[in-house]
Design an enzyme around this catalytic site. Sequence first.
Site, PDB file in Angstrom:
ATOM      1  CG  HIS A  51      -1.893  -1.174   1.171  1.00  7.59           C
ATOM      2  ND1 HIS A  51      -2.635  -1.556   2.243  1.00  7.59           N
ATOM      3  CD2 HIS A  51      -2.175  -2.070   0.182  1.00  7.59           C
ATOM      4  CE1 HIS A  51      -3.354  -2.626   1.926  1.00  7.59           C
ATOM      5  NE2 HIS A  51      -3.087  -2.964   0.686  1.00  7.59           N
ATOM      6  CG  HIS A  58      -0.140  -9.492  -3.244  1.00  7.43           C
ATOM      7  ND1 HIS A  58      -0.028  -8.171  -3.609  1.00  7.43           N
ATOM      8  CD2 HIS A  58      -1.033  -9.524  -2.227  1.00  7.43           C
ATOM      9  CE1 HIS A  58      -0.812  -7.436  -2.832  1.00  7.43           C
ATOM     10  NE2 HIS A  58      -1.440  -8.229  -2.005  1.00  7.43           N
TER      11      HIS A  58
END
Length: 259
Positions: free
Chosen positions: A59, A241
Amino acid sequence: MGLHTGELSRIRVEPSCIDGRIVFHGEGKDIPALVENVISTKRCTTLGKDGVKIHTVEHLLSLCYAMGIDNLNIYFESNELPILDGSCKDLAIAFQSAGIKVLDALKKVIAIDREISIVDGDSIITGMPSANFSIGCMIDYNHPVVGVQTLFYRDDNDDFLQNFAPARTFGFWEEIEKLREIDLARGGSLDNALVIKKDGYMMPPRFPDEIVRHKILDMLGDMSLSGAQIQGHIFAIKPSHKLNVQFVKEMVSIQSSPK
Ligand SMILES: [Zn+2]
């Protein structure tokens, strides 16, 4: 709070000298934010070096990538970045209030010069040449509340801050117990994740398509591990991911190989 470790987390962020790198520092080790230092992609992106690891870097790195920030030292005290409210909204406010300095140096750029595709089951990421940088993403969880969501992001700082930075981490109610059994999501709560049940969201979503927005946020963070600004169009169907990191590895290796 760290989302997966459940530990209190504090970071300090400082500008670094002009070398174009973002480096995490903790336990006496330096871990550059580069794909070669990814040691796990289970539910979050984890970097590690010489036995030291730092979880959930995506993030903060997403925000840096979108804002064009690339010279940064990040000091951590526990092994996960704070999840805050599950988005990078508060980080964006902190970065903006600190101010951003334009440096007298050229940015490193990776141009995608041929089609690249990485496939994993029914997930795929394709990169193709383009004069600009953009990301398209489609998700389909076969879930009555989420449905199919598709969205594009076109390298625009203001668009990111308004429409992607506030999109939160999400989780499916049925999966949360399972995650805790495998020692993940220990710090997860309704304060830091959008939780989805079969009959609706457990709190109001910030956008009707908040999940695909967060998926693009995650993708930007993982793409930043190339260590460069990307020139090209990337389209993903059901990315993860794991797939993002495989794609970045391929993109970086093609870049350094002859045409
Ligand atoms: Zn995320």
